[in-house]
Design a protein around this motif. Structure first.
Motif, PDB file in Angstrom:
ATOM      1  N   ILE A  21      -3.138   1.214  -8.144  1.00 49.88           N
ATOM      2  CA  ILE A  21      -3.264  -0.195  -8.537  1.00 49.88           C
ATOM      3  C   ILE A  21      -2.006  -0.965  -8.162  1.00 49.88           C
ATOM      4  O   ILE A  21      -2.084  -2.091  -7.648  1.00 49.88           O
ATOM      5  N   ARG A  22      -0.828  -0.372  -8.368  1.00 51.66           N
ATOM      6  CA  ARG A  22       0.427  -1.047  -7.987  1.00 51.66           C
ATOM      7  C   ARG A  22       0.467  -1.298  -6.481  1.00 51.66           C
ATOM      8  O   ARG A  22       0.859  -2.380  -6.026  1.00 51.66           O
ATOM      9  N   GLN A  24      -2.103  -1.551  -4.443  1.00 45.30           N
ATOM     10  CA  GLN A  24      -3.099  -2.572  -4.116  1.00 45.30           C
ATOM     11  C   GLN A  24      -2.566  -3.961  -4.430  1.00 45.30           C
ATOM     12  O   GLN A  24      -2.772  -4.905  -3.656  1.00 45.30           O
ATOM     13  N   ALA A  25      -1.883  -4.097  -5.556  1.00 46.24           N
ATOM     14  CA  ALA A  25      -1.311  -5.392  -5.924  1.00 46.24           C
ATOM     15  C   ALA A  25      -0.259  -5.824  -4.898  1.00 46.24           C
ATOM     16  O   ALA A  25      -0.204  -6.994  -4.506  1.00 46.24           O
ATOM     17  N   LEU A  28      -2.068  -6.983  -1.776  1.00 46.93           N
ATOM     18  CA  LEU A  28      -2.656  -8.314  -1.974  1.00 46.93           C
ATOM     19  C   LEU A  28      -1.590  -9.396  -1.912  1.00 46.93           C
ATOM     20  O   LEU A  28      -1.822 -10.475  -1.352  1.00 46.93           O
ATOM     21  N   GLU A  29      -0.419  -9.137  -2.462  1.00 49.23           N
ATOM     22  CA  GLU A  29       0.676 -10.105  -2.403  1.00 49.23           C
ATOM     23  C   GLU A  29       1.111 -10.327  -0.960  1.00 49.23           C
ATOM     24  O   GLU A  29       1.362 -11.452  -0.540  1.00 49.23           O
ATOM     25  N   ARG A  32      -1.433 -12.508   0.713  1.00 50.21           N
ATOM     26  CA  ARG A  32      -1.258 -13.898   0.283  1.00 50.21           C
ATOM     27  C   ARG A  32      -0.093 -14.539   1.031  1.00 50.21           C
ATOM     28  O   ARG A  32      -0.180 -15.667   1.507  1.00 50.21           O
TER      29      ARG A  32
END
Length: 55
Positions: A21-22, A24-25, A28-29, A32
Motif C-alpha cells: 500500500i505504501r 502504491q501510494a 500514485l503521487e 500526479r
C-alpha cells in the motif's frame, strides 16, 4: 501449524500488505506529479507561442 506460527505468518502478511500500500501510494503521487508537470509544460508552451506570435 501452531497458533503462534499462524499469528506470526499473518503478521508478516499484514506487514507485506502495508508495504504494498505504501508503494502504491508513492506511485500514485509520482503519477500526479507527472500529470502536473505535463500541465505546466503545456502552459509554458502556450505562453511561449503567444509571446513569439506563433499559432
Amino acid at each position: 501449524m501452531s497458533g503462534a506460527e499462524l499469528v506470526e505468518r499473518l503478521t508478516g502478511l499484514v506487514k507485506l500488505q502495508a508495504d504494498i500500500i505504501r508503494e502504491q501510494a508513492a506511485a500514485l503521487e509520482q503519477a500526479r506529479a507527472v500529470a502536473e508537470l505535463g500541465g505546466m509544460i503545456e502552459e509554458a508552451d502556450r505562453e511561449r507561442r503567444e509571446l513569439t506570435g506563433e499559432n
